[in-house]
Scaffold this active site. Sequence first.
Site, PDB file in Angstrom:
ATOM      1  N   ARG A 144      60.629  -0.383  42.808  1.00 39.07           N
ATOM      2  CA  ARG A 144      61.641   0.677  42.888  1.00 39.07           C
ATOM      3  C   ARG A 144      60.970   2.038  43.037  1.00 39.07           C
ATOM      4  O   ARG A 144      60.088   2.401  42.249  1.00 39.07           O
ATOM      5  CB  ARG A 144      62.531   0.687  41.645  1.00 39.07           C
ATOM      6  CG  ARG A 144      63.504   1.866  41.587  1.00 39.07           C
ATOM      7  CD  ARG A 144      64.362   1.806  40.337  1.00 39.07           C
ATOM      8  NE  ARG A 144      65.237   2.968  40.204  1.00 39.07           N
ATOM      9  CZ  ARG A 144      65.144   3.885  39.244  1.00 39.07           C
ATOM     10  NH1 ARG A 144      64.187   3.790  38.320  1.00 39.07           N
ATOM     11  NH2 ARG A 144      65.973   4.896  39.198  1.00 39.07           N
ATOM     12  N   ARG A 185      71.369  19.009  36.674  1.00 40.24           N
ATOM     13  CA  ARG A 185      70.238  19.089  35.749  1.00 40.24           C
ATOM     14  C   ARG A 185      70.070  20.500  35.216  1.00 40.24           C
ATOM     15  O   ARG A 185      70.462  21.481  35.852  1.00 40.24           O
ATOM     16  CB  ARG A 185      68.942  18.639  36.433  1.00 40.24           C
ATOM     17  CG  ARG A 185      68.893  17.143  36.709  1.00 40.24           C
ATOM     18  CD  ARG A 185      67.539  16.708  37.235  1.00 40.24           C
ATOM     19  NE  ARG A 185      67.470  15.258  37.435  1.00 40.24           N
ATOM     20  CZ  ARG A 185      67.064  14.394  36.518  1.00 40.24           C
ATOM     21  NH1 ARG A 185      66.661  14.845  35.332  1.00 40.24           N
ATOM     22  NH2 ARG A 185      67.040  13.110  36.762  1.00 40.24           N
ATOM     23  N   LYS A 329      75.181   2.301  43.026  1.00 40.54           N
ATOM     24  CA  LYS A 329      74.930   2.372  41.588  1.00 40.54           C
ATOM     25  C   LYS A 329      76.243   2.739  40.889  1.00 40.54           C
ATOM     26  O   LYS A 329      76.793   3.810  41.128  1.00 40.54           O
ATOM     27  CB  LYS A 329      73.843   3.404  41.291  1.00 40.54           C
ATOM     28  CG  LYS A 329      72.483   3.029  41.862  1.00 40.54           C
ATOM     29  CD  LYS A 329      71.469   4.150  41.689  1.00 40.54           C
ATOM     30  CE  LYS A 329      71.144   4.421  40.241  1.00 40.54           C
ATOM     31  NZ  LYS A 329      70.095   5.468  40.106  1.00 40.54           N
ATOM     32  N   THR A 387      68.615   0.115  33.059  1.00 37.52           N
ATOM     33  CA  THR A 387      68.614   1.190  32.061  1.00 37.52           C
ATOM     34  C   THR A 387      68.500   0.675  30.624  1.00 37.52           C
ATOM     35  O   THR A 387      69.310  -0.127  30.164  1.00 37.52           O
ATOM     36  CB  THR A 387      69.859   2.091  32.171  1.00 37.52           C
ATOM     37  OG1 THR A 387      70.138   2.368  33.537  1.00 37.52           O
ATOM     38  CG2 THR A 387      69.614   3.398  31.428  1.00 37.52           C
TER      39      THR A 387
END
Length: 595
Positions: A144, A185, A329, A387
């Site tokens: 990944r 962020r 996702k 995760t």
Amino acid sequence: RLFGWKMWPCAFFPTYAPRSGEWMSSRLQGVRDDGFCAARHATFVRREPSAYAKTSIALTRTRTRRSKERARFGTETICSATGQQLATSVTTGSDIMDAMEESSSMKTRREQRRQSKIVCTIGPKTSSKEAMSMLADVGMNIVRLNMSHGTHEWHQGVIDNVRLLNRDKGYNLGILLDTKGPEVRSGDLKAPITVERGDIFTWTVRKDHDLGEMCTEVSYDDFVNDVQVGDTLLVDGGISSFLVTEVNGMDVVSECIDGGVLTSRRHLNVRGKSASLPAITDKDWQDIAFGLRNDVDFYALSFVKHEDDVRFLRDYLRERGCEALVLPKIESAEAVPRLRQILEVADGAMVARGDLGAEIPVEDVPLVQEEIIQINRELKKPTIVATHMLESMITYASPTRAEVTDITEAIKQGADATMLSGETAGGDFPREAVETMSRVAQAVFALKSSPDEQSAGEFYEVPTQTAGDDDNEESDAKADVAYSAAVLARDLNAAAVVIFTRAGNYAREVSAVRPRCPILAFSPSKDLNRRLMLSWGVDSFLIGFDDDPELTVHRAMRQLRATKQVAKGDVLVIVSDMLNGAGDSVNTVQVRVIR
């Protein structure tokens, strides 16, 4: 022996026909010592949407002395079944291509006994060729690339190392490009900030250089329009949380609920809300173009909210001749009500539980995970569960019992792959993390369940599609052949199901049924072989297809023996739709024994 015949016990193989509810019984007869065979034709009935269709199956056992090629390749044909026409025996000629040799360092499915796959995120500690070789040796299947970090030059180095490993050591490592997506962020901080419950902290879209000690910039200009008084802000999925008390111009004032240490560029979520940003940002398009140049195998599309986001990227790739799989996702609140619509247009999915747990109630995350896996199993598409699977192993050499249970449950639910993030990207024990995940997967595969309890890898019937679905007769026939192959593999305790495929459809069909044995897929396409590495139980191998299918099968058998994927006495179920001598595609199921 009787009159020159070797008599076999009358063996009945009762087989359930999934679509008709009918049972089929087949009977093996005797074989002459001189190589002639006796066959008993059995007929079973399969329910079509409008009528019954009868298919004739020839069960044969052949052993031809004059065929030196078969003796050399060490196979015996037990039975052959075709959905379109009866397969005819073919006299083999000399082998025209040597079998492709693979490195002995790569563990086989026989050694691993692990059907689910492992995705590893590559970071600074694991980006070298040696480090990735080590991870591949202990179980890594997919590499990944997290495009939220690193430059294209850095990721190019990782891709180059993967290609070298695939070439030099015989691996089939696939590459997954994970887009950054429309993330929100926090800005850069001069030093970490410690916040405690009750502290007032300000989030701003101002570009001032001096924002004060208890204030930080936010990367998303519309942040002040998306939040309201009373909203809860989560930092990195809930490590710290803040209650919004005031929205003043370009500032969002909040009160700390759960304290912690804030560092630079932390991910921000508003509980129960998604940012009003496009699904694919300008940076994402640059990263996708980078992936196209490097022929990556999978694209994980972050923060998907609607099926149109997936369809747009998939069409974009296909128009450019790219067959890479698009995996949305599932990590935003807006995606949850549209799960089926999203998954139907995708090639699979990733359950990104970190951000998903920040946008929906945390107790709902396991339920959504199970729903995604169930839908994808019905659609016969792969699912990655990601995760915090072994989060403690970033700093400790052994996992918590809860983490082991988490992996076990994901695999028992039917996930095709589980993923490691920080554990392999920057953790202190990347090898141990992969080994742990591999051992847990092996333990789940070895589970023996009661008749009424479903376990990972247990054979089960995939729900059939209704007549109103957009399905055609050809794919329906492939599903029946795949199911029948899995039935044979189960009832004969086969060592493997061997598949010859040009597009990968048969491999995915068989994978969806979850036979309790490895699925060994042969294809003439390197790209397809890497994409198949995400499917449950599938190991893929490169082979050229001959005009004579029997030559192809023989070379594949020799390759499996050379790489110790199979051993003497193993029973193999072979599925193919290779072209026959007349140029027609024939769906076949065969059973062979390695001699």
